[in-house]
Design a protein around this motif. Structure first.
Motif, PDB file in Angstrom:
ATOM      1  N   PRO A  14       7.344   8.585   9.990  1.00  0.00           N
ATOM      2  CA  PRO A  14       8.267   8.642   8.841  1.00  0.00           C
ATOM      3  C   PRO A  14       7.588   9.130   7.563  1.00  0.00           C
ATOM      4  CG  PRO A  14       8.481   6.554  10.013  1.00  0.00           C
ATOM      5  CD  PRO A  14       7.266   7.220  10.546  1.00  0.00           C
ATOM      6  N   VAL A  15       6.347   8.696   7.341  1.00  0.00           N
ATOM      7  CA  VAL A  15       5.617   9.136   6.153  1.00  0.00           C
ATOM      8  C   VAL A  15       5.344  10.638   6.229  1.00  0.00           C
ATOM      9  CG1 VAL A  15       3.513   8.821   4.804  1.00  0.00           C
ATOM     10  CG2 VAL A  15       4.579   6.857   5.924  1.00  0.00           C
ATOM     11  N   ALA A  16       4.966  11.118   7.414  1.00  0.00           N
ATOM     12  CA  ALA A  16       4.689  12.544   7.580  1.00  0.00           C
ATOM     13  C   ALA A  16       5.938  13.389   7.317  1.00  0.00           C
ATOM     14  CB  ALA A  16       4.150  12.811   8.985  1.00  0.00           C
ATOM     15  N   ILE A  17       7.084  12.904   7.750  1.00  0.00           N
ATOM     16  CA  ILE A  17       8.338  13.646   7.516  1.00  0.00           C
ATOM     17  C   ILE A  17       8.659  13.684   6.025  1.00  0.00           C
ATOM     18  CG2 ILE A  17      10.828  13.616   7.921  1.00  0.00           C
ATOM     19  CD1 ILE A  17      10.255  12.468  10.686  1.00  0.00           C
ATOM     20  N   ALA A  18       8.470  12.540   5.352  1.00  0.00           N
ATOM     21  CA  ALA A  18       8.731  12.502   3.914  1.00  0.00           C
ATOM     22  C   ALA A  18       7.802  13.445   3.163  1.00  0.00           C
ATOM     23  CB  ALA A  18       8.571  11.071   3.396  1.00  0.00           C
ATOM     24  N   VAL A  19       6.539  13.491   3.547  1.00  0.00           N
ATOM     25  CA  VAL A  19       5.581  14.397   2.906  1.00  0.00           C
ATOM     26  C   VAL A  19       5.944  15.848   3.206  1.00  0.00           C
ATOM     27  CG1 VAL A  19       3.169  15.137   2.892  1.00  0.00           C
ATOM     28  CG2 VAL A  19       3.731  12.707   2.900  1.00  0.00           C
ATOM     29  N   VAL A  74      -8.097  -2.686  -2.647  1.00  0.00           N
ATOM     30  CA  VAL A  74      -6.863  -3.364  -2.236  1.00  0.00           C
ATOM     31  C   VAL A  74      -5.980  -3.638  -3.445  1.00  0.00           C
ATOM     32  CG1 VAL A  74      -5.942  -5.513  -1.283  1.00  0.00           C
ATOM     33  CG2 VAL A  74      -7.847  -4.363  -0.151  1.00  0.00           C
ATOM     34  N   VAL A  75      -6.577  -4.099  -4.533  1.00  0.00           N
ATOM     35  CA  VAL A  75      -5.817  -4.373  -5.757  1.00  0.00           C
ATOM     36  C   VAL A  75      -5.173  -3.092  -6.280  1.00  0.00           C
ATOM     37  CG1 VAL A  75      -6.060  -5.012  -8.194  1.00  0.00           C
ATOM     38  CG2 VAL A  75      -7.113  -6.414  -6.426  1.00  0.00           C
ATOM     39  N   PHE A  76      -5.915  -1.998  -6.281  1.00  0.00           N
ATOM     40  CA  PHE A  76      -5.383  -0.715  -6.747  1.00  0.00           C
ATOM     41  C   PHE A  76      -4.187  -0.290  -5.904  1.00  0.00           C
ATOM     42  CE2 PHE A  76      -5.215   3.897  -7.043  1.00  0.00           C
ATOM     43  CZ  PHE A  76      -5.353   4.122  -8.404  1.00  0.00           C
ATOM     44  N   ALA A  77      -4.318  -0.390  -4.579  1.00  0.00           N
ATOM     45  CA  ALA A  77      -3.225   0.002  -3.689  1.00  0.00           C
ATOM     46  C   ALA A  77      -2.017  -0.902  -3.868  1.00  0.00           C
ATOM     47  CB  ALA A  77      -3.704  -0.027  -2.236  1.00  0.00           C
ATOM     48  N   LEU A  78      -2.223  -2.211  -4.005  1.00  0.00           N
ATOM     49  CA  LEU A  78      -1.114  -3.137  -4.200  1.00  0.00           C
ATOM     50  C   LEU A  78      -0.395  -2.870  -5.516  1.00  0.00           C
ATOM     51  CD1 LEU A  78      -2.740  -6.486  -2.983  1.00  0.00           C
ATOM     52  CD2 LEU A  78      -0.897  -5.224  -1.853  1.00  0.00           C
ATOM     53  N   SER A  79      -1.157  -2.560  -6.552  1.00  0.00           N
ATOM     54  CA  SER A  79      -0.553  -2.303  -7.855  1.00  0.00           C
ATOM     55  C   SER A  79       0.315  -1.047  -7.818  1.00  0.00           C
ATOM     56  CB  SER A  79      -1.642  -2.156  -8.921  1.00  0.00           C
ATOM     57  OG  SER A  79      -1.090  -1.785 -10.168  1.00  0.00           O
ATOM     58  N   ILE A  80      -0.190   0.016  -7.230  1.00  0.00           N
ATOM     59  CA  ILE A  80       0.586   1.256  -7.152  1.00  0.00           C
ATOM     60  C   ILE A  80       1.859   1.052  -6.340  1.00  0.00           C
ATOM     61  CG2 ILE A  80       0.580   3.555  -6.077  1.00  0.00           C
ATOM     62  CD1 ILE A  80      -2.137   4.024  -7.108  1.00  0.00           C
ATOM     63  N   ASP A  81       1.787   0.225  -5.312  1.00  0.00           N
ATOM     64  CA  ASP A  81       2.909   0.040  -4.398  1.00  0.00           C
ATOM     65  C   ASP A  81       3.914  -1.002  -4.884  1.00  0.00           C
ATOM     66  OD1 ASP A  81       4.149   0.585  -1.757  1.00  0.00           O
ATOM     67  OD2 ASP A  81       3.676  -1.528  -1.398  1.00  0.00           O
ATOM     68  N   ASP A  82       3.551  -1.819  -5.861  1.00  0.00           N
ATOM     69  CA  ASP A  82       4.412  -2.949  -6.228  1.00  0.00           C
ATOM     70  C   ASP A  82       5.720  -2.479  -6.868  1.00  0.00           C
ATOM     71  OD1 ASP A  82       4.825  -5.882  -6.695  1.00  0.00           O
ATOM     72  OD2 ASP A  82       4.952  -5.163  -8.757  1.00  0.00           O
ATOM     73  N   PHE A  83       6.792  -3.134  -6.474  1.00  0.00           N
ATOM     74  CA  PHE A  83       8.109  -2.828  -7.029  1.00  0.00           C
ATOM     75  C   PHE A  83       8.782  -4.052  -7.638  1.00  0.00           C
ATOM     76  CE2 PHE A  83      12.732  -2.928  -6.328  1.00  0.00           C
ATOM     77  CZ  PHE A  83      13.123  -1.900  -7.185  1.00  0.00           C
ATOM     78  N   VAL A  84       8.786  -5.173  -6.917  1.00  0.00           N
ATOM     79  CA  VAL A  84       9.612  -6.313  -7.308  1.00  0.00           C
ATOM     80  C   VAL A  84       9.153  -6.910  -8.638  1.00  0.00           C
ATOM     81  CG1 VAL A  84      10.438  -8.597  -6.647  1.00  0.00           C
ATOM     82  CG2 VAL A  84      10.168  -6.821  -4.916  1.00  0.00           C
ATOM     83  N   VAL A  85       7.895  -7.334  -8.712  1.00  0.00           N
ATOM     84  CA  VAL A  85       7.392  -7.956  -9.938  1.00  0.00           C
ATOM     85  C   VAL A  85       7.443  -6.970 -11.105  1.00  0.00           C
ATOM     86  CG1 VAL A  85       5.348  -8.925 -11.039  1.00  0.00           C
ATOM     87  CG2 VAL A  85       5.955  -9.622  -8.725  1.00  0.00           C
ATOM     88  N   LEU A 123       0.786   8.740  -2.840  1.00  0.00           N
ATOM     89  CA  LEU A 123       0.120   8.481  -1.560  1.00  0.00           C
ATOM     90  C   LEU A 123      -1.275   9.099  -1.532  1.00  0.00           C
ATOM     91  CD1 LEU A 123       0.243   7.468   1.393  1.00  0.00           C
ATOM     92  CD2 LEU A 123       1.269   9.671   1.996  1.00  0.00           C
ATOM     93  N   VAL A 124      -1.401  10.328  -2.025  1.00  0.00           N
ATOM     94  CA  VAL A 124      -2.708  10.995  -2.036  1.00  0.00           C
ATOM     95  C   VAL A 124      -3.679  10.239  -2.932  1.00  0.00           C
ATOM     96  CG1 VAL A 124      -3.912  13.090  -2.767  1.00  0.00           C
ATOM     97  CG2 VAL A 124      -1.795  13.259  -1.445  1.00  0.00           C
ATOM     98  N   ILE A 125      -3.217   9.780  -4.082  1.00  0.00           N
ATOM     99  CA  ILE A 125      -4.083   9.020  -4.985  1.00  0.00           C
ATOM    100  C   ILE A 125      -4.568   7.747  -4.315  1.00  0.00           C
ATOM    101  CG2 ILE A 125      -4.136   7.712  -7.145  1.00  0.00           C
ATOM    102  CD1 ILE A 125      -2.223   9.797  -8.308  1.00  0.00           C
ATOM    103  N   THR A 126      -3.661   7.045  -3.648  1.00  0.00           N
ATOM    104  CA  THR A 126      -4.037   5.813  -2.959  1.00  0.00           C
ATOM    105  C   THR A 126      -5.033   6.077  -1.848  1.00  0.00           C
ATOM    106  OG1 THR A 126      -1.858   4.873  -3.446  1.00  0.00           O
ATOM    107  CG2 THR A 126      -3.158   3.815  -1.722  1.00  0.00           C
ATOM    108  N   LEU A 127      -4.764   7.096  -1.021  1.00  0.00           N
ATOM    109  CA  LEU A 127      -5.674   7.412   0.086  1.00  0.00           C
ATOM    110  C   LEU A 127      -7.030   7.866  -0.426  1.00  0.00           C
ATOM    111  CD1 LEU A 127      -3.263   9.262   2.559  1.00  0.00           C
ATOM    112  CD2 LEU A 127      -4.096   6.905   2.685  1.00  0.00           C
TER     113      LEU A 127
END
Length: 284
Positions: free
Chosen positions: A29-34, A205-216, A253-257
């Motif tokens: 699914p990620v590959a299709i979105a990219v 891990v903190v960097f990835a969680l921060s970029i991905d966070d939506f709810v808070v 995604l590229v920044i996180t990877l």
């Protein structure tokens, strides 16, 4: 199947196949979105040719749309703040909790793990009420979002660093103390080099969680200037989005990877040289 029932502890013949299927299922699914981030047309479901117009085009692209640029910049600002605050605090808490043997140590350790098991929607609502009713001077916006992200990522740092502390034990510190090293040298020149792989991993891990966070982040947002990439993806996807939505998701995604890859390389460097560095420190 009969062979496995006869000897369930034998060689896991289907393990490789199951693992490969799971990886493909997760990545597809990620590959299709990219892929559709490079679509030449406006469709996100019908391929119309290869193009980078949604990244660098004159209209509607990531690098020419002020709203998308603002979301990306704010996401990175929050991620950097979260790493700079949560990582040193988490390391300090991990050291303190690991060394604490007095009354209340068990209770405090349990409380420290609560953000890991608390539903994020509950934490978001709780932090919203906290900043509106208890600390109205802070209010909503970037400071509140940064504090909220630090609150739920801090536990990850503590868990990762404490795991490393348990694995290395106290032998190196005791050896340094026997050789006459003061307490600050034991910490700075012996313990922290050994903890470097865990610190780097927890920061990634903190960097990835921060970029991905939506709810808070969503609950603590104040206006358009505090919108992040996940928030922009959610709000835009409910309308009639263009592949620019896929493009900004691809950039995130590229920044996180890239961050995780850099952290892995640094981790390998520190993990391979930590023992030698400690030995040199002990000789000094």
């Amino acid at each position: 199947m009969t062979v496995w029932l006869r000897n369930p502890w034998g060689r896991p013949r289907w393990l490789v196949l199951v693992t490969v299927l799971y990886i493909v299922w997760s990545i597809l699914p990620v590959a299709i979105a990219v892929l559709f981030a490079f679509n030449d047309g406006r469709s996100r479901t019908s391929w119309q040719g290869f193009s980078t117009r949604w990244f660098t085009g004159a209209t509607g692209s990531v690098f020419h749309d002020p709203a998308l640029q603002s979301a990306l910049k704010h996401t990175l600002v929050l991620a950097v703040i979260c790493v700079l605050v949560a990582t040193p605090l988490g390391v300090a808490l991990a050291l303190g909790l690991q060394r604490w043997r007095g009354r209340g140590a068990g209770s405090v350790n349990t409380v420290m793990l609560l953000p890991l098991v608390t539903p994020e929607i509950v934490m978001g609502v709780a932090l919203l009420l906290l900043f509106l009713k208890v600390f109205p001077g802070i209010g909503l916006g970037t400071p509140a979002q940064a504090i909220g992200q630090v609150t739920f990522t801090l536990s990850y740092v503590v868990v990762i660093v404490r795991g490393r502390l348990v694995s290395i034990g106290r032998e190196y510190e005791e050896a340094a103390a026997d050789l006459g090293a003061p307490a600050h040298d034991q910490l700075l020149r012996v313990l922290l080099p050994l903890l470097a792989p865990a610190i780097i991993s927890s920061a990634a891990v903190v960097f990835a969680l921060s970029i991905d966070d939506f709810v808070v982040t969503q609950w603590l947002s104040s206006d358009a200037s505090t919108v992040t990439v996940p928030m922009r993806l959610y709000s835009t996807a409910r309308a009639a989005p263009t592949p620019a939505l896929n493009a900004i998701a691809t950039v995130a995604l590229v920044i996180t990877l890239a961050t995780l890859a850099f952290a892995y390389l640094v981790y390998r460097r520190f993990a391979g040289g930590s023992d030698a560095a400690v030995a040199a420190a002990l000789e000094v």
